[in-house]
Scaffold this motif. Structure first.
Motif, PDB file in Angstrom:
ATOM      1  N   LEU A 327     -45.711 -10.839  63.653  1.00  0.00           N
ATOM      2  CA  LEU A 327     -45.004 -11.639  62.659  1.00  0.00           C
ATOM      3  C   LEU A 327     -43.676 -10.990  62.321  1.00  0.00           C
ATOM      4  N   GLN A 328     -42.662 -11.803  62.093  1.00  0.00           N
ATOM      5  CA  GLN A 328     -41.390 -11.301  61.590  1.00  0.00           C
ATOM      6  C   GLN A 328     -40.839 -12.273  60.548  1.00  0.00           C
ATOM      7  N   LYS A 329     -40.135 -11.711  59.560  1.00  0.00           N
ATOM      8  CA  LYS A 329     -39.616 -12.532  58.476  1.00  0.00           C
ATOM      9  C   LYS A 329     -38.383 -13.292  58.938  1.00  0.00           C
ATOM     10  N   GLU A 330     -38.306 -14.547  58.545  1.00  0.00           N
ATOM     11  CA  GLU A 330     -37.148 -15.377  58.874  1.00  0.00           C
ATOM     12  C   GLU A 330     -35.967 -14.982  58.006  1.00  0.00           C
ATOM     13  N   GLU A 331     -34.837 -14.714  58.642  1.00  0.00           N
ATOM     14  CA  GLU A 331     -33.642 -14.341  57.910  1.00  0.00           C
ATOM     15  C   GLU A 331     -32.931 -15.596  57.419  1.00  0.00           C
ATOM     16  N   ASN A 332     -32.487 -15.551  56.156  1.00  0.00           N
ATOM     17  CA  ASN A 332     -31.776 -16.684  55.582  1.00  0.00           C
ATOM     18  C   ASN A 332     -30.335 -16.694  56.066  1.00  0.00           C
ATOM     19  N   LEU A 333     -29.924 -17.746  56.712  1.00  0.00           N
ATOM     20  CA  LEU A 333     -28.560 -17.857  57.209  1.00  0.00           C
ATOM     21  C   LEU A 333     -27.644 -18.365  56.096  1.00  0.00           C
ATOM     22  N   PRO A 334     -26.422 -17.871  56.031  1.00  0.00           N
ATOM     23  CA  PRO A 334     -25.470 -18.371  55.024  1.00  0.00           C
ATOM     24  C   PRO A 334     -25.114 -19.829  55.327  1.00  0.00           C
ATOM     25  N   SER A 335     -25.695 -20.735  54.594  1.00  0.00           N
ATOM     26  CA  SER A 335     -25.558 -22.148  54.914  1.00  0.00           C
ATOM     27  C   SER A 335     -24.125 -22.639  54.735  1.00  0.00           C
ATOM     28  N   VAL A 336     -23.419 -22.169  53.694  1.00  0.00           N
ATOM     29  CA  VAL A 336     -22.063 -22.647  53.448  1.00  0.00           C
ATOM     30  C   VAL A 336     -21.131 -22.217  54.580  1.00  0.00           C
TER      31      VAL A 336
END
Length: 573
Positions: A327-336
């Motif tokens: 398992l690996q944590k999903e990285e939050n992409l800078p949406s803006v």
């Protein structure tokens, strides 16, 4: 005092009208509770009672040649419609009594046929038999041994398979169906008809066997994990529901199979955390090989759950397999920022597409001017262009005063025109073919009078198409000077129109040297670089208006050209 067990929980016994059948007392279905021999020794007697359909009063059964009792069975030889209803078997002695009821349904041939989806009327459910591929099996009619004990002679067995014929792989031997080699198309329903004699009566019954094929027994039977693969990584997101899917493949094997998840070595049932649960479901069954899926559900996934050990396991009687999930944590992409970047890229792509759509000819000419190859250095041709046209006044004036002047004087091409460059007294056919072979392009000026049967223009068109098709040393360019009716086209012209692009002359719109006509034509012509002030590909030709010349000027120009180049004329001999 009599102990009543009520009605047996199993479904009603179904028999076919006119066929032999029997009822087995459910009290003896569990030998550890009641055994017929032990019951007889204990002084218990078995009695049968019948409650006819639509009635409530039970009646003792009067035994006869048709209705008889044999140990724990009540025989109906044969069954009739009056036999349906409820039957009660009772074990009793002077001090105790135990009874249980069961229901009997008697079906007519019409009810047992279409009503049961069988092509042959059968009341009893089919017996299931599995046979591995490329292996054999001998099928015996079900309950044949029971009937043999009641028959006065040896029963006769007949086998039937709807719309199938026996062959060397399947045959009947001594009342048994032998399948020597199991194939996929041998899967079907096989019916056996048994007839025998008892007390002078001819009796019968029918059974059906459902034969299915399974994977060969010689193949490995150890289960395996199809998903996750060895290098698969589950991407999870915190504070959400996480689903870990495991898919196992179980080769055909009699016996139980299992698929499950463990978290830190414990099954979901052993965990005290209610956030964990799992669901199992079958995915596919292919010739006995089963694919099963187990999904581990984790509610409100937390960072600490990343450090746990998740394992999927499968097991059957031949072995087991285990795989650990990564398992690996999903990285939050800078949406803006991502949205802005994608927007800029999309705008640039639209701009580039618009620029290409409007200026594609200019871009193509620019590319040729930098990276194109001058064909004069790669072949031994003498002329760049050979012009073929209808020998009519208007077409001849367009060729001599416009096409020839621009191609030779403005663009620097060497042009061959038969009426100008050929010598008198020669053979038209031979000289035409020679000029075409010595040219890099054949420029065909299309007009209503072009390519008439037997004309020189048709000969030039055929020579150009043959040279283009055979050796590829010549390319044909079609220039539409005036529109043509398609029904007037000859076969060679239709063939050329399908294979080649068509450049249309649009009158005054095409007079400018920077017009679409001349740009499109220069793309088809050989590449020329600027040499000594002669125009090249892009930007080398200053915009100017092409002045029309009258026919007198064109003829004068023709004579002048011929006088200026005496050496070229002499070389044609």
């Amino acid at each position: 005092m009599c102990h009543d067990w009520g009605e047996a929980g199993q479904r009603a016994v179904r028999v076919l009208e006119g066929e032999t059948s029997w009822l087995s007392c459910p009290l003896f279905s569990h030998p550890t509770v009641y055994n017929y021999t032990s019951a007889q020794r204990a002084g218990l007697n078995l009695f049968w009672y019948h409650v006819p359909a639509g009635q409530d009063l039970e009646q003792p059964i009067e035994y006869s040649q048709r209705l008889s009792k044999e140990r724990e069975r009540l025989w109906l030889q044969p069954a009739t419609m009056e036999d349906k209803g409820q039957y009660i078997c009772m074990l009793s002695n002077k001090s105790s009594c135990t009874k249980i009821a069961m229901r009997l349904e008697v079906l007519s041939h019409e009810e047992a046929g279409p009503g049961q989806a069988h092509e042959v009327p059968v009341a009893v459910a089919p017996t299931h038999v599995v046979i591995p591929f490329q292996e054999g099996e001998t099928l015996e009619c079900p309950n044949l041994q029971d009937i043999s004990k009641m028959a006065d002679d040896q029963p006769t067995v007949t086998w039937h398979n709807v719309n199938r014929f026996w062959n060397s792989d399947r045959e009947v031997k001594k009342g048994r169906l032998v399948i020597h080699l199991m194939l996929e198309n041998y899967q079907d329903l096989y019916y056996c008809f048994v007839s025998y004699h008892r007390h002078g009566k001819n009796l019968r019954f029918t059974r059906v066997i459902n034969v299915t094929a399974v994977s060969p027994s010689r193949l490995p039977k150890v289960p395996s994990i199809l998903y996750p693969t060895q290098d698969h990584v589950y991407t999870v997101k915190l504070d959400t529901e996480v689903r870990l899917q495991c898919t196992g493949m179980f080769p055909y094997l009699e016996g139980p199979l299992h698929i499950w998840w463990t978290v830190d070595g414990k099954t979901v049932d052993q965990l005290s955390d209610t956030r964990f649960s799992k669901t199992d479901r079958p995915v596919k069954s292919d010739f006995g090989d089963r694919t099963e899926e187990s999904v581990l559900l984790i509610q409100d996934f937390q960072t600490a759950d990343l450090d746990r050990k998740y394992q999927c396991s499968v097991r059957n009687q031949k072995g087991n397999a285990t795989r650990t999930a990564t398992l690996q944590k999903e990285e939050n992409l800078p949406s803006v920022e991502l949205g802005c970047g994608l927007g800029v890229v999309l705008v640039l792509m639209l701009i580039l597409f618009g620029v290409y759509h409007v200026f594609w000819l200019e871009l193509l000419l620019f590319y040729r001017s930098w990276f194109g190859t001058d064909e004069r250095y790669t072949d031994d041709k003498e002329f760049d262009v050979y012009i073929s046209y209808a020998r009519q006044y208007e077409e001849e004036n367009f060729v001599l005063s416009t096409l020839r002047r621009v191609l030779e004087n403005e663009l620097g091409y060497t042009v061959c025109i038969f009426d100008r460059d050929s010598l008198p007294g020669g053979t038209i056919t031979d000289e035409t073919l020679t000029f075409v072979r010595r040219s890099r392009r054949l420029l065909v000026v299309l007009s209503p009078g072009y390519a008439a049967r037997g004309s020189q223009a048709l000969l030039e068109l055929k020579a150009g198409l043959d040279g283009m098709a055979l050796g590829g040393h010549l390319r044909v360019i079609l220039v539409q000077y005036r529109p043509l009716q398609r029904h007037a086209w000859v076969r060679e012209l239709r063939r050329a129109r399908v294979a080649l692009a068509l450049v249309r002359w649009q009158g005054d719109k095409s007079n400018e040297l920077t017009s679409y006509f001349w740009k499109r034509l220069r793309v088809e012509l050989p590449m020329r670089r600027p040499e000594g002030g002669v125009a090249g590909e892009v930007g080398a030709v200053p915009p100017r208006r092409l002045e029309s010349q009258n026919s007198t000027s064109s003829q004068t120009g023709l004579i002048t050209n011929t006088m200026k180049e005496p050496q070229k004329v002499l070389n044609l001999y």
